[in-house]
Enzyme design. Sequence first.
Site, PDB file in Angstrom:
ATOM      1  N   GLU A 161       4.925  -9.462  -8.805  1.00 39.58           N
ATOM      2  CA  GLU A 161       5.533 -10.147  -7.654  1.00 39.58           C
ATOM      3  C   GLU A 161       4.852  -9.567  -6.434  1.00 39.58           C
ATOM      4  O   GLU A 161       5.094  -8.412  -6.093  1.00 39.58           O
ATOM      5  CB  GLU A 161       7.021  -9.801  -7.533  1.00 39.58           C
ATOM      6  CG  GLU A 161       7.861 -10.114  -8.727  1.00 39.58           C
ATOM      7  CD  GLU A 161       8.272 -11.543  -8.744  1.00 39.58           C
ATOM      8  OE1 GLU A 161       8.460 -12.107  -7.656  1.00 39.58           O
ATOM      9  OE2 GLU A 161       8.365 -12.094  -9.841  1.00 39.58           O
ATOM     10  N   CYS A 195      10.711 -10.227   0.173  1.00 43.54           N
ATOM     11  CA  CYS A 195       9.607 -10.989  -0.406  1.00 43.54           C
ATOM     12  C   CYS A 195       9.868 -12.484  -0.293  1.00 43.54           C
ATOM     13  O   CYS A 195       8.938 -13.279  -0.324  1.00 43.54           O
ATOM     14  CB  CYS A 195       9.400 -10.591  -1.853  1.00 43.54           C
ATOM     15  SG  CYS A 195      10.908 -10.544  -2.806  1.00 43.54           S
TER      16      CYS A 195
HETATM   17  P1  NDP Z   1       2.874  -1.147  -2.347  1.00 36.57           P
HETATM   18  O1  NDP Z   1       2.089  -2.095  -3.168  1.00 36.57           O
HETATM   19  O2  NDP Z   1       2.162  -0.190  -1.517  1.00 36.57           O
HETATM   20  O3  NDP Z   1       3.874  -0.335  -3.258  1.00 36.57           O
HETATM   21  C1  NDP Z   1       4.701  -0.942  -4.236  1.00 36.57           C
HETATM   22  C2  NDP Z   1       4.977   0.056  -5.329  1.00 36.57           C
HETATM   23  O4  NDP Z   1       3.766   0.373  -5.999  1.00 36.57           O
HETATM   24  C3  NDP Z   1       5.504   1.384  -4.807  1.00 36.57           C
HETATM   25  O5  NDP Z   1       6.445   1.891  -5.739  1.00 36.57           O
HETATM   26  C4  NDP Z   1       4.262   2.229  -4.766  1.00 36.57           C
HETATM   27  O6  NDP Z   1       4.555   3.588  -4.809  1.00 36.57           O
HETATM   28  C5  NDP Z   1       3.567   1.764  -6.019  1.00 36.57           C
HETATM   29  N1  NDP Z   1       2.133   2.032  -6.025  1.00 36.57           N
HETATM   30  C6  NDP Z   1       1.279   2.107  -5.003  1.00 36.57           C
HETATM   31  N2  NDP Z   1       0.034   2.325  -5.456  1.00 36.57           N
HETATM   32  C7  NDP Z   1       0.106   2.416  -6.805  1.00 36.57           C
HETATM   33  C8  NDP Z   1      -0.836   2.624  -7.848  1.00 36.57           C
HETATM   34  N3  NDP Z   1      -2.117   2.792  -7.586  1.00 36.57           N
HETATM   35  N4  NDP Z   1      -0.405   2.656  -9.120  1.00 36.57           N
HETATM   36  C9  NDP Z   1       0.903   2.482  -9.407  1.00 36.57           C
HETATM   37  N5  NDP Z   1       1.838   2.273  -8.453  1.00 36.57           N
HETATM   38  C10 NDP Z   1       1.444   2.227  -7.169  1.00 36.57           C
HETATM   39  O7  NDP Z   1       3.830  -2.001  -1.524  1.00 36.57           O
HETATM   40  P2  NDP Z   1       4.967  -1.481  -0.517  1.00 36.57           P
HETATM   41  O8  NDP Z   1       6.214  -1.260  -1.251  1.00 36.57           O
HETATM   42  O9  NDP Z   1       4.497  -0.349   0.304  1.00 36.57           O
HETATM   43  O10 NDP Z   1       5.041  -2.737   0.348  1.00 36.57           O
HETATM   44  C11 NDP Z   1       3.912  -3.068   1.092  1.00 36.57           C
HETATM   45  C12 NDP Z   1       3.722  -4.530   1.066  1.00 36.57           C
HETATM   46  O11 NDP Z   1       4.060  -5.133  -0.187  1.00 36.57           O
HETATM   47  C13 NDP Z   1       4.568  -5.249   2.048  1.00 36.57           C
HETATM   48  O12 NDP Z   1       4.080  -5.134   3.340  1.00 36.57           O
HETATM   49  C14 NDP Z   1       4.511  -6.636   1.493  1.00 36.57           C
HETATM   50  O13 NDP Z   1       3.340  -7.265   1.920  1.00 36.57           O
HETATM   51  C15 NDP Z   1       4.484  -6.460   0.029  1.00 36.57           C
HETATM   52  N6  NDP Z   1       5.754  -6.636  -0.634  1.00 36.57           N
HETATM   53  C16 NDP Z   1       5.915  -7.744  -1.375  1.00 36.57           C
HETATM   54  C17 NDP Z   1       7.083  -7.962  -2.030  1.00 36.57           C
HETATM   55  C18 NDP Z   1       7.234  -9.137  -2.914  1.00 36.57           C
HETATM   56  O14 NDP Z   1       8.081  -9.155  -3.804  1.00 36.57           O
HETATM   57  N7  NDP Z   1       6.469 -10.175  -2.748  1.00 36.57           N
HETATM   58  C19 NDP Z   1       8.221  -7.043  -1.913  1.00 36.57           C
HETATM   59  C20 NDP Z   1       7.940  -5.893  -1.116  1.00 36.57           C
HETATM   60  C21 NDP Z   1       6.728  -5.701  -0.536  1.00 36.57           C
HETATM   61  P3  NDP Z   1       4.599   4.463  -3.446  1.00 36.57           P
HETATM   62  O15 NDP Z   1       5.672   3.868  -2.622  1.00 36.57           O
HETATM   63  O16 NDP Z   1       4.909   5.807  -3.953  1.00 36.57           O
HETATM   64  O17 NDP Z   1       3.234   4.308  -2.846  1.00 36.57           O
END
Ligand code: NDP
Length: 677
Positions: free
Chosen positions: A257, A296
């Site tokens: 997602e 989202c």
């Molecule tokens: P991220 O993609 O940065 O993080 C999402 C999750 O992935 C977090 O738990 C993060 O951990 C983890 N993560 C990051 N890098 C890795 C990796 N290399 N391997 C495994 N896990 C990883 O998104 P954010 O939560 O920071 O949100 C940022 C953006 O995501 C928003 O600005 C938006 O654009 C989008 N978003 C989209 C959603 C949707 O459902 N469409 C919902 C929420 C956000 P950690 O936090 O520890 O880095």
Amino acid sequence: MSTQLESYVAGSWFRGTDGGEPVLDAVTGDEVTRVSSHGLDFAALVAHARQVGGPAIQALTFHERATLLKQLALHLGGRKDDFYAVSLRTGATRRDSQVDIDGGIGTLFSYASKGKRELPDDTVHLDGALEPLGKGGAFVGQHLYTSRPGVAVQINAFNFPVWGMLEKLAPAFLAGLPSIVKPGSQTAYLTEAVVRQIIASGILPAGSLQLVCGSAGTLLDELGEQDAVAFTGSAHTAAILREHPAVLHRGVRLGVEADSLNCSILGPDVTVEDPELDLFVKGVVTEMTVKAGQKCTAIRRVIVPEPIVDAVVDAISARLGRITVGDPADQSVRMGALASLGQRDEVRKAIEALRTSADIVYGDPARVDVVGADAERGAFLSPVLLRARPGAAEPHEVEPFGPVATVLTYGSVHEAVELAARGKGSLVASLITHDPQVAREVARGLAPWHGRLLILDRDDAAESTGHGSPLPMLVHGGPGRAGGGEELGGIRAVLHHMQRTAVQGSPDMLTAITGRWTTGSRRVLDGVHPFRKSLAELRIGDTIETASRTVTLDDIDHFAEFTGDTFYAHTDPEAAAANPFFGGIVAHGYLVVSLAAGLFVDPDPGPVLANFGVDRLRFLTPVKAGDTIWVSLTVKQLTPRSSADYGEVRWDATVTNQDDEQVATYDVLTLVAKDRR
Ligand code: NDP
């Protein structure tokens, strides 16, 4: 709150060994806690889930798992106030927290109830009907779902620390999979608080839930072909995960997602006098401001007929003007802070990118009046509405993950659909129209680009759950840019976690494998009428074969007169003779079913308590006066109810005529006492 968050690994709480990164309060900027997974043994984490969690959950039936989910929902529901208090620090208002916390608990309740109602009291779920594969009925096929001996890794975004976990955990648990939850670090302290309560409750079997606070480290390296990763977050991280060797080469199933440029379209039929205009405006403002737009599903693109655009912009701006921004603990505040100062920077950058092809018509990204807090230390941002210039590209490309939306205009309905599709696939779209033709045309155009559509007008508005709320019973996920994943959707999400296998064999083998009587397999005739047996005594395959009865013209006349069903095929010989299916008077189908009941029922009081329905009824051969019918009734499925002293028995009923032709087949559904009475 502890000074450093802990992960829950192999039955113990683990604290990262490097001191961790600070996590700041979204409202005050103070340090809330620190987070790190440094030193965590990811191999032990996955091994514990596989060796302890999976077997423990899979020893339970779907109904037993559902019962535990309900207990968990009740347990967490009793501690909501504690979670609300923690949630304030993420910048969430009371209403935002309800979406996250109550929404998550509601999802548990929903899966508990669906698990009981739509899955069997078993560990195997059948998919579709039996497929006859040979002429004589000795070789048949059945699709069935079984639990995988794997792990469900759930990587969540920061915006829904509770709902994000529970909406993934509930279907995985029902499917028999242990979960490893990795929350977004920015708000992981709220997830950790809830996990602590879940673990302390002892409701879920050991190993069914583990938690990683901090980086996912080498978690994916530990995964293999029976494992799955469900990811919610940015397209950037999704791309990294898609290229991970575990996904590319070891068959790990990845559900994504990601970004979504959801839209709301105002129908061309709506005028400024119509109630739909107000519904549209309210929807846009709600989606811009709930969770400060960090959803989202939030509306990013507001698609409006050109002639009405000025009125729409004025109405949205006027409504945004009533949104007070500030400390979410203050009762007068309607919109809290973004999750972090870093997120605010990201949203400001996104607004700058949007300004390449759109002008701000409401709000100032650089300043905002804030109630009860410091506008700079907290991650506060004004709602910002932009209006796109003709031909604008950025609104279809840039996702501002905050209280920001862009108004675009269209000429024809076709153009509105094209604009929506330029988002390249989204989670949800709304269409506000009172014209069914518009609804039909636009919805058919939007559907291939979206996971969910909301068609809103004066008739459904009062009961509508709104644009932004994913519901446990409806699918959540969208094609293309939205990630291509699919979550929720009731039992669909459970089945996504299970393996579907086509099993071929004899009916007796399939009965043994599925635990349900399969057409063509052995019937057990032990001389005792099965209506005399309690649920505890009944066995799959127990059968009564009845005496026969000849159906007379008097029976048919009597039934027609008695019920008032004087349809010509039962009463008018000439007209019935001209009917291509019957060629003469035939018995009512319901007469056949009634006569069948008269043949198989054992009338005296006993363990059978009630007949609560009939499934899959088909009339296969017409019954004419003079035909003789008999019935075989066989126990097909036994489902004890854990909360009652009775259970459900599904019987296979087959009515056959004197020429050995099947006249009717159906399932009879009864309630039967567990013990003989
Ligand atoms: P991220 O993609 O940065 O993080 C999402 C999750 O992935 C977090 O738990 C993060 O951990 C983890 N993560 C990051 N890098 C890795 C990796 N290399 N391997 C495994 N896990 C990883 O998104 P954010 O939560 O920071 O949100 C940022 C953006 O995501 C928003 O600005 C938006 O654009 C989008 N978003 C989209 C959603 C949707 O459902 N469409 C919902 C929420 C956000 P950690 O936090 O520890 O880095």
